[in-house]
Design an enzyme around this catalytic site. Structure first.
Site, PDB file in Angstrom:
ATOM      1  N   ARG A  78      95.500  10.524 -29.073  1.00  0.00           N
ATOM      2  CA  ARG A  78      95.908   9.900 -27.813  1.00  0.00           C
ATOM      3  C   ARG A  78      95.649  10.815 -26.624  1.00  0.00           C
ATOM      4  O   ARG A  78      95.368  10.361 -25.517  1.00  0.00           O
ATOM      5  CB  ARG A  78      97.395   9.544 -27.890  1.00  0.00           C
ATOM      6  CG  ARG A  78      97.911   8.680 -26.753  1.00  0.00           C
ATOM      7  CD  ARG A  78      97.238   7.331 -26.758  1.00  0.00           C
ATOM      8  NE  ARG A  78      97.847   6.414 -25.789  1.00  0.00           N
ATOM      9  CZ  ARG A  78      97.338   5.234 -25.469  1.00  0.00           C
ATOM     10  NH1 ARG A  78      96.223   4.828 -26.038  1.00  0.00           N
ATOM     11  NH2 ARG A  78      97.934   4.461 -24.601  1.00  0.00           N
ATOM     12  N   ASP A 101      95.657   0.129 -20.432  1.00  0.00           N
ATOM     13  CA  ASP A 101      95.730  -0.455 -19.092  1.00  0.00           C
ATOM     14  C   ASP A 101      96.626   0.329 -18.128  1.00  0.00           C
ATOM     15  O   ASP A 101      96.256   0.492 -16.960  1.00  0.00           O
ATOM     16  CB  ASP A 101      96.196  -1.914 -19.182  1.00  0.00           C
ATOM     17  CG  ASP A 101      95.155  -2.797 -19.848  1.00  0.00           C
ATOM     18  OD1 ASP A 101      94.496  -3.592 -19.152  1.00  0.00           O
ATOM     19  OD2 ASP A 101      94.978  -2.676 -21.071  1.00  0.00           O
ATOM     20  N   ARG A 105      98.899   0.415 -28.498  1.00  0.00           N
ATOM     21  CA  ARG A 105      98.956   1.534 -27.550  1.00  0.00           C
ATOM     22  C   ARG A 105      97.875   1.284 -26.511  1.00  0.00           C
ATOM     23  O   ARG A 105      96.735   1.696 -26.646  1.00  0.00           O
ATOM     24  CB  ARG A 105      98.779   2.865 -28.286  1.00  0.00           C
ATOM     25  CG  ARG A 105      99.764   3.038 -29.425  1.00  0.00           C
ATOM     26  CD  ARG A 105      99.724   4.415 -30.042  1.00  0.00           C
ATOM     27  NE  ARG A 105     100.421   5.391 -29.236  1.00  0.00           N
ATOM     28  CZ  ARG A 105     100.587   6.663 -29.586  1.00  0.00           C
ATOM     29  NH1 ARG A 105     100.095   7.098 -30.714  1.00  0.00           N
ATOM     30  NH2 ARG A 105     101.206   7.501 -28.789  1.00  0.00           N
ATOM     31  N   ASP A 129     109.847   9.867 -32.112  1.00  0.00           N
ATOM     32  CA  ASP A 129     109.086  10.638 -33.097  1.00  0.00           C
ATOM     33  C   ASP A 129     109.985  11.215 -34.186  1.00  0.00           C
ATOM     34  O   ASP A 129     109.510  11.535 -35.284  1.00  0.00           O
ATOM     35  CB  ASP A 129     108.317  11.779 -32.412  1.00  0.00           C
ATOM     36  CG  ASP A 129     107.104  11.288 -31.647  1.00  0.00           C
ATOM     37  OD1 ASP A 129     106.744  10.109 -31.798  1.00  0.00           O
ATOM     38  OD2 ASP A 129     106.517  12.083 -30.893  1.00  0.00           O
ATOM     39  N   LYS A 169     102.695  20.075 -30.071  1.00  0.00           N
ATOM     40  CA  LYS A 169     101.332  19.616 -29.769  1.00  0.00           C
ATOM     41  C   LYS A 169     101.317  18.695 -28.557  1.00  0.00           C
ATOM     42  O   LYS A 169     100.326  18.633 -27.830  1.00  0.00           O
ATOM     43  CB  LYS A 169     100.719  18.905 -30.972  1.00  0.00           C
ATOM     44  CG  LYS A 169     101.051  17.435 -31.130  1.00  0.00           C
ATOM     45  CD  LYS A 169     100.231  16.789 -32.207  1.00  0.00           C
ATOM     46  CE  LYS A 169     100.550  15.315 -32.334  1.00  0.00           C
ATOM     47  NZ  LYS A 169     100.072  14.520 -31.186  1.00  0.00           N
ATOM     48  N   ASN A 170     102.435  17.987 -28.296  1.00  0.00           N
ATOM     49  CA  ASN A 170     102.491  17.085 -27.153  1.00  0.00           C
ATOM     50  C   ASN A 170     102.634  17.829 -25.827  1.00  0.00           C
ATOM     51  O   ASN A 170     102.532  17.216 -24.760  1.00  0.00           O
ATOM     52  CB  ASN A 170     103.631  16.083 -27.316  1.00  0.00           C
ATOM     53  CG  ASN A 170     103.385  15.120 -28.456  1.00  0.00           C
ATOM     54  OD1 ASN A 170     102.247  14.750 -28.726  1.00  0.00           O
ATOM     55  ND2 ASN A 170     104.440  14.734 -29.148  1.00  0.00           N
ATOM     56  N   CYS A 218      98.370   8.096 -33.610  1.00  0.00           N
ATOM     57  CA  CYS A 218      99.065   7.582 -34.787  1.00  0.00           C
ATOM     58  C   CYS A 218      99.181   6.065 -34.734  1.00  0.00           C
ATOM     59  O   CYS A 218      99.251   5.470 -33.648  1.00  0.00           O
ATOM     60  CB  CYS A 218     100.464   8.194 -34.900  1.00  0.00           C
ATOM     61  SG  CYS A 218     100.471   9.938 -35.343  1.00  0.00           S
TER      62      CYS A 218
END
Length: 426
Positions: A93, A126, A123, A313, A22-23, A118
């Site tokens: 994210r 900036d 997280r 992960d 998925k990333n 998650c």
């Protein structure tokens, strides 16, 4: 939130074809907004995050065809238009990687609500804002929203990241691919999914050098073309099913076209006495005792940090192995300060784990474990780690709040049942 009912104590055996990462899938979906040409993506998993991004595309007027039976998505953004009231998907994210293509296409993007994903710890956004500003994006606050504006297209930029962030690296590349001139990023992330993302953009016509290293050089182009792309297997899912085979005393073979990504992961498994074998495009594991290090006065340890370290992960699945294996192991998460608090749930199974500080945990394995009802935080691999422990114990356990698994692993329960697990959603 859904729960998993697990009746454990069964050795898992069989073959698994893992889904795409998925990333890699989510940033590549975002990148498709950079072209008006048709794009075909093969191997797209049916997960909630994909559903949200495709829903946003439809709200913008894009043509979306999703053949779920064959995991194929066909897209055309030629008719996409700015739409009032369309917000970035929350709770994931990857939403933040929609900002560069929205800026390139419409000249404005709004960031509202939470895009933290998650619950791994702080997280921040900036670093992303800094990247956008280096490419000439103006950022202003309107109420609770951040509004980003771009006039005349991205300008070229040179930037040095504070740390090797995956999503910030990908946002830099998304901006640089369409910028005027040469851009350079130092301290870039180089995870396999970042490399896959860059490979897709190069297929579209982007000029990117240094992929897989810490310095990326990108020469902007006037336009990107369409593409027909097939996703690689997710190394996270491969490692997860290998660990499930080991922790249950079974043998699970997992399709794996990229074993060159696994030497350090294999070495982490070997610290638990688990041998990983790669043959003929498949990987499988053999079991489970913590290996005593030659330096006898220190604990053996698993250190996780940005690639090419062991991926953070994957740390939870090794914690699960350590809770069940004979011996002691130290785990060190060098990225997130909020990712190890869940280890207190292991005590409900009878496992012994000591949290030393926000970044380090020690497991004392080999204890008698019993079925239990445990609660997962909103972290994908932690829900899986708790399932792993439950699957190794004879009797019925319940993993409460296991829904995060659906964000990354389609057909998770179906795959488990196919290799002998007794598990169901409740």
């Amino acid at each position: 939130m859904s729960s998993l009912i697990v009746r454990g104590g069964r050795p898992l055996r069989g073959r698994i074809t893992p889904s795409a990462n998925k990333n890699a899938v989510l940033p590549i979906l975002c990148a498709t907004l950079l072209t008006d040409d048709p794009v075909t993506l093969r191997g797209v998993p049916d997960i909630t995050d994909v559903q949200q991004i495709l829903g946003l595309f439809q709200a913008l007027g894009s043509e979306v065809e999703w053949d779920k039976a064959n995991n194929i998505v066909r897209l055309s953004h030629a008719r996409a238009h700015a739409a009032d009231g369309v917000a970035l998907p929350e709770g994931m994210r990857s939403s933040i990687m929609l900002i560069p293509p929205l800026l390139a296409r419409f000249g404005e993007a709004r960031l509202e609500g939470e895009v933290k994903g998650c619950t791994l710890g702080a997280r921040e956004i900036d670093p992303h804002i800094e990247v956008f500003q280096t490419f000439g994006v103006e950022v202003s606050e309107r109420g609770e929203a951040l509004v980003m504006s771009l006039a005349g297209g991205f300008r070229h930029a040179t930037h040095w990241l504070d740390y090797a962030s995956v999503t910030t690296t990908e946002n830099f590349v998304l901006c640089a691919a369409m910028a005027r001139g040469h851009s350079q990023l130092t301290n870039a992330a180089c995870e396999p999914h970042v490399q896959e993302f860059c490979a897709f953009l190069k297929l579209m016509g982007a000029h990117i050098e240094g992929v897989g290293a810490s310095r990326l050089r990108v020469e902007g182009v006037e336009r990107l073309s369409g593409a027909d792309y097939t996703f690689a297997e997710d190394f996270h899912e491969i490692a997860t099913f290998l660990a499930l085979g080991a922790i249950t005393g079974g043998e699970v073979a997992v399709k794996n076209a990229n074993p060159e990504q696994f030497p350090l992961i294999d070495r982490a498994f070997s610290k638990f006495g688990v041998e990983i074998v790669h043959e003929d495009g498949w990987s499988f594991s053999r079991p489970l005792r913590v290996r005593t290090p030659f330096t006898s006065y220190i604990l053996p340890k698993i250190e996780a940090a940005p690639w090419p370290y062991l991926p953070v992960d994957l740390l939870p699945i090794f914690v699960a192995l350590g809770a069940c294996a004979e011996g002691q192991m130290l785990y060190w998460n060098k990225v997130y300060e909020g990712a190890l608090g869940w280890t207190s749930e292991l005590a409900k199974f009878g496992a012994h784990a000591l949290q030393c500080d926000p970044h380090r945990v020690i497991t004392f394995g080999g204890k008698h474990l019993a079925p239990a009802t445990v609660e997962s935080p909103y972290i994908i691999r932690v829900a899986i780690a708790l399932f792993m422990v439950a699957a190794s114990i004879e009797g019925q356990s319940t993993i409460l709040n296991a829904d995060p698994i659906r964000r990354a692993h389609p057909r998770f329960v179906e795959n488990l049942v196919a290799i002998g697990a007794d598990v169901e959603w409740a």
